[in-house]
Design an enzyme around this catalytic site. Sequence first.
Site, mmCIF file in Angstrom:
data_model
loop_
_atom_site.group_PDB
_atom_site.id
_atom_site.type_symbol
_atom_site.label_atom_id
_atom_site.label_comp_id
_atom_site.label_asym_id
_atom_site.label_seq_id
_atom_site.Cartn_x
_atom_site.Cartn_y
_atom_site.Cartn_z
ATOM 1 C CG HIS A 1 -1.701 1.213 1.457
ATOM 2 N ND1 HIS A 1 -3.019 1.329 1.078
ATOM 3 C CD2 HIS A 1 -1.370 2.407 2.031
ATOM 4 C CE1 HIS A 1 -3.461 2.536 1.405
ATOM 5 N NE2 HIS A 1 -2.478 3.202 1.990
ATOM 6 C CD GLU A 2 1.933 3.400 3.684
ATOM 7 O OE1 GLU A 2 2.163 4.502 3.148
ATOM 8 O OE2 GLU A 2 0.914 3.177 4.364
ATOM 9 C CG HIS B 1 0.171 6.172 -0.571
ATOM 10 N ND1 HIS B 1 -0.874 6.928 -1.072
ATOM 11 C CD2 HIS B 1 -0.294 5.601 0.583
ATOM 12 C CE1 HIS B 1 -1.915 6.823 -0.258
ATOM 13 N NE2 HIS B 1 -1.598 6.011 0.739
ATOM 14 C CD GLU C 1 -4.949 6.284 2.045
ATOM 15 O OE1 GLU C 1 -4.818 5.086 2.376
ATOM 16 O OE2 GLU C 1 -3.984 7.054 1.922
#
Length: 292
Positions: free
Chosen positions: A140-141, A144, A218
């Site tokens: 997930h990071e 980003h 997100e």
Amino acid sequence: MFNRIFLFLLTNLAVLMLAGIVMSLLGVNPAQMSGLLVMAAIFGFGGSFISLLLSKFMAKRSTGAQVITEPRTPTERWLLETVRRHAQAAGIGMPEVAVYDGPEINAFATGANRNDALVAVSTGLLQNMDQDEAEAVLGHEIAHVANGDMVTMALLQGVLNTFVIVLARVVGGIIDSALSGNREGGRGFAYYIIVFALEMVFGLFATMIAMWFSRRREFRADAGGAQLAGRSKMIAALERLSLNHGQNTLPSQVQAFGISGGVGEGLRRLFLSHPPLTERIAALRAASGSAM
């Protein structure tokens, strides 16, 4: 990155030109308007980009995150290897990897560009998540970073800051002139009080816009994490967060790029950087169902 910056600056310029035309129709002095637009853009984008450039330094300083240079434990070695694998799959440079002391299950990414980022995880995450769940959080990071979310949010914040500065002063000038009966652009003490109040009000609306955009990012980062680590792992990680959801203690400048956000109902939801975990899990499950 540069294409994104050029597009945002071009969009901002076009909208500011339109605003200039509208303000001239309202009788605002064109010379004053030009100076105001330049001043607003300098302050609006300047603060946003300074924050972006200092983001890694400030994140390390504010969280006490310790960068892993040489892994000393199997966990640190696994963290480095997992981040490296995700970064290669996402086509970005290897970020710095750090651990910070915190009881909450959280992680964040920051940095001025895709090839010079920082990914940090809390000790609470390492203690309360299994490797599959932690792998999804790292995915997930990395998503980003790969999506350029830090730069995009800085650009958006610059645009919003610019509009807050411009609109507060233009509307404040109109109100001040109407109250004082002065149509020549003179400024009394009341003008500065009005501008301050309008900046607060417009700033709230700007924050709502920025947070709405952050919530959209997100969902995209969740999808990216699912692609890198596996959808079932990403769903399991979010479910773990929902069971252990505590107060978000991350500094404000990196909260938008953490895995976990705040909780709120009603108007408070408009100011949250993250969607509710139930909505994020539902989105991943819906995407899984549509792919079958």
